[in-house]
Each structure stands twice: as C-alpha cells, then as structure tokens.
Design a protein around this motif. Sequence first.
Motif, PDB file in Angstrom:
ATOM      1  N   THR A  95      -8.156  -2.235  13.052  1.00  0.00           N
ATOM      2  CA  THR A  95      -7.226  -2.649  12.000  1.00  0.00           C
ATOM      3  C   THR A  95      -5.779  -2.448  12.437  1.00  0.00           C
ATOM      4  O   THR A  95      -4.953  -3.356  12.283  1.00  0.00           O
ATOM      5  CB  THR A  95      -7.509  -1.887  10.695  1.00  0.00           C
ATOM      6  N   ASN A  96      -5.465  -1.290  12.989  1.00  0.00           N
ATOM      7  CA  ASN A  96      -4.090  -1.025  13.431  1.00  0.00           C
ATOM      8  C   ASN A  96      -3.668  -1.982  14.541  1.00  0.00           C
ATOM      9  O   ASN A  96      -2.556  -2.517  14.509  1.00  0.00           O
ATOM     10  CB  ASN A  96      -3.946   0.424  13.899  1.00  0.00           C
ATOM     11  N   SER A  98      -4.805  -4.932  15.125  1.00  0.00           N
ATOM     12  CA  SER A  98      -4.689  -6.270  14.541  1.00  0.00           C
ATOM     13  C   SER A  98      -3.405  -6.421  13.744  1.00  0.00           C
ATOM     14  O   SER A  98      -2.734  -7.460  13.817  1.00  0.00           O
ATOM     15  CB  SER A  98      -5.906  -6.554  13.653  1.00  0.00           C
ATOM     16  N   ILE A  99      -3.048  -5.406  12.989  1.00  0.00           N
ATOM     17  CA  ILE A  99      -1.804  -5.453  12.204  1.00  0.00           C
ATOM     18  C   ILE A  99      -0.595  -5.565  13.129  1.00  0.00           C
ATOM     19  O   ILE A  99       0.336  -6.333  12.853  1.00  0.00           O
ATOM     20  CB  ILE A  99      -1.695  -4.239  11.264  1.00  0.00           C
ATOM     21  N   GLN A 109      -0.224  -9.739   7.560  1.00  0.00           N
ATOM     22  CA  GLN A 109      -0.698  -8.476   8.112  1.00  0.00           C
ATOM     23  C   GLN A 109      -1.833  -7.903   7.266  1.00  0.00           C
ATOM     24  O   GLN A 109      -1.639  -6.963   6.502  1.00  0.00           O
ATOM     25  CB  GLN A 109       0.462  -7.483   8.203  1.00  0.00           C
ATOM     26  N   GLY A 111      -4.845  -7.037   8.888  1.00  0.00           N
ATOM     27  CA  GLY A 111      -5.675  -6.236   9.768  1.00  0.00           C
ATOM     28  C   GLY A 111      -6.944  -6.914  10.234  1.00  0.00           C
ATOM     29  O   GLY A 111      -7.786  -6.286  10.865  1.00  0.00           O
TER      30      GLY A 111
END
Length: 185
Positions: A95-96, A98-99, A109, A111
């Motif tokens: 997730t981080n 991807s964001i 944004q 994730g």
Amino acid sequence: MRHNFQDAYDFMLKLEGGKILHHNVGEETHTYAGVYRFSHPEWIGWSYVDSGEEVPEECLLDFYEEHFWDKVRGDELPEGLDLQVFCMAVNAGITNASILLQRVLDATQDGIIGSKTIEAAQHYEVNVLGEQPVVDKLRDYMRESINYYGEVVSANPESGRYYNGWLNRALDTGLEAISRVKLPF
C-alpha cells in the motif's frame, strides 16, 4: 520469470543482505532473506529455516513474485519504476509503495495499482525521440521514498535507528533504477 522480475529480485535480495536469518531490534520475530516471519508466518520457507535446511531458490522467487511483484503489477510498470516500487513494497508494504507511485504520477492515491495507475505510469516510458521523462519520475519516487522514511521516524522516533539504512536503500534503489533506463537508439 517474466519481464524484469529476476533482476529486480536479485537487486532486492542484495538490499536485504542476502539469504541470512537475522533479528532486528524492535521486531517481533526473525527475518530471512527479507521475509519477515511476523508478517508472513505461513511462508513455506520457514519449514526449511526451522529444520536448518537451505531454503530453495524457487521458494523465495515464488514468494516474492506472488506477494510483491504481481501485486504492484511489476510487469506493467516502466523500466526502473518496476524496480523502485517492488523494492519499496518489500520494505514498506504494498500500500505504501503504491501510494508513493500514485503521488509521483499525480494519480488517485488509494494504494491500489489498478488500470488508471498503470496507464499513468506507462505514459512515462522512454519514447522514440530518446526523451526520458521516466527518469524525472524515478527521481521523484526516490525523493518520495526518502520523505516517507522521514515521516516514519517523525511518527515513531524509536525507528530512527533504521533511518540511515532506509535512506541508503532509497538512494541505492533510485540510482539503480535510473541506470536501468535504456534509450531506444
């Protein structure tokens, strides 16, 4: 293996210190070759580690491809961004990672790397004129990774002991990603 996965895996494994078992201060359990037991207790490789046997390479490759490369859609990302997002996902979570990619691409944004994020990323492929707009995005991703780690330390000062390692990881990955961009001529 597909696309750049093997090269990205090999680079990531160097960042993780290779195929070693270690226990970082502040972690619940051990890590082997970057696989944190607390987060991935079901990984089949732990049976090899626990019995003192060498973990088969295929076991690691399958794990990283399934749990990270495929989830960040590494095969669909431009050269360099695939490496950065994959390595960040291994260290800071999917997730981080991807964001950060979505922030760099000015995409929503959420994730989750979906078709809109992929479309935005592919806009930055090296073009036939030799222009390299992807390099600017690689630098942006490196900067966002460094900022992310700074925010982690600000939120949890105890994690400051890892900051220099995280900083080196972001810089090394960013520079490696830039070096992998190939001109079309």
